[in-house]
Design an enzyme around this catalytic site. Structure first.
Site, PDB file in Angstrom:
ATOM      1  N   SER A  16       5.860   3.290  -1.807  1.00 32.91           N
ATOM      2  CA  SER A  16       5.760   1.943  -2.191  1.00 32.91           C
ATOM      3  C   SER A  16       5.691   1.032  -0.855  1.00 32.91           C
ATOM      4  CB  SER A  16       6.982   1.687  -3.124  1.00 32.91           C
ATOM      5  OG  SER A  16       7.018   0.355  -3.574  1.00 32.91           O
ATOM      6  N   HIS A  26       1.512   2.829  -6.569  1.00 37.02           N
ATOM      7  CA  HIS A  26       1.765   2.804  -7.757  1.00 37.02           C
ATOM      8  C   HIS A  26       0.566   2.591  -8.703  1.00 37.02           C
ATOM      9  CE1 HIS A  26       5.867   2.038  -6.645  1.00 37.02           C
ATOM     10  NE2 HIS A  26       5.568   0.815  -6.039  1.00 37.02           N
TER      11      HIS A  26
END
Length: 237
Positions: A129, A164
């Site tokens: 992330s 993501h």
């Protein structure tokens, strides 16, 4: 990776979301050490305690010496520099959270320069992330209000990036749009629970926690955005 001299192999392992035990095992292997010192950097989450606890739980039964380096510190309590501490590690794992704020803090504290020294020294860099975005030239982030936007990374990997990729509705279209407009150069997109190990700035190994989790090379060809699904190795926790 302009400005980097490869006196020894340099590994960066970004993955699409949070870490798994299998990913940590890959990091251990990359260090070449029997019991490596691995430091978790929770800057992006504001040194959130739950993330730190999760880190220690994750590595509890692995052959590592786990450490944490907070940035919300006091000179009365921390009696060593960030450089002294981080350059003593075998690997550094960066946690998720607000990428924009994390990089701003790193630059204010000089940690960005320390991480470059760590890479040049052969210390393995990893994260998911925010902890994956930071290593690239730039990418898509949710670090600002209202909508996804562009964030500049440290540029250790000379590509754009989207984490993501399968986990958030707007990641793919926003990434495509920025590549098509020329805001981003070609780059790598990663589903949650997948990642790419880069060796000396080049993709070396693609790993995934399941057949449904993929990594992609995303580029612009004849004015159209093209995704190339990368061959992967399935790992198990």
């Amino acid at each position: 990776m302009t400005g980097f001299a490869f006196s020894q192999d340099q590994y960066i392992f970004p993955y699409g979301s949070g870490p798994s035990k299998a990913f940590i095992k890959e990091i251990i292997k990359l260090t070449g050490k029997e019991k490596p010192k691995i430091c978790y950097l929770p800057t992006a989450s504001g040194d959130r305690e739950s993330g730190i606890i999760r880190w220690y739980e994750l590595v509890n039964d692995l052959e590592v010496e786990p450490y944490v380096q907070r940035v919300w510190i006091s000179s009365y309590r921390q009696k060593y520099t960030f450089e002294e501490f981080l350059l003593g590690m075998d690997a550094i794992v960066v946690g998720g959270g607000n990428t924009l704020n994390m990089i701003a803090i790193w630059k204010a504290q000089g940690i960005d320069k320390v991480l470059k020294k760590a890479l040049e020294k052969g210390i393995v860099l990893a994260g998911g992330s925010a902890g994956s975005l930071c290593w690239f030239d730039n990418g898509t982030t949710d670090s600002r209000p209202i909508e996804l936007s562009v964030v500049e990374g440290l540029g250790f990997l000379p590509y754009s990036h989207s984490p993501h990729y399968d986990g958030e509705e707007f990641r793919r279209p926003v990434y495509h749009e920025n590549i098509k407009k020329g805001v981003f150069k070609d780059g790598y997109a990663m589903d949650n629970r997948s990642g790419i190990i880069f060796k000396n700035g080049k993709p070396f190994k693609v790993v995934s926690m399941g057949e449904q989790y993929n990594c992609y090379y995303v580029s612009l060809k004849d004015g159209e955005v093209v995704e190339e699904k990368l061959d992967k190795i399935i790992l198990k926790d």
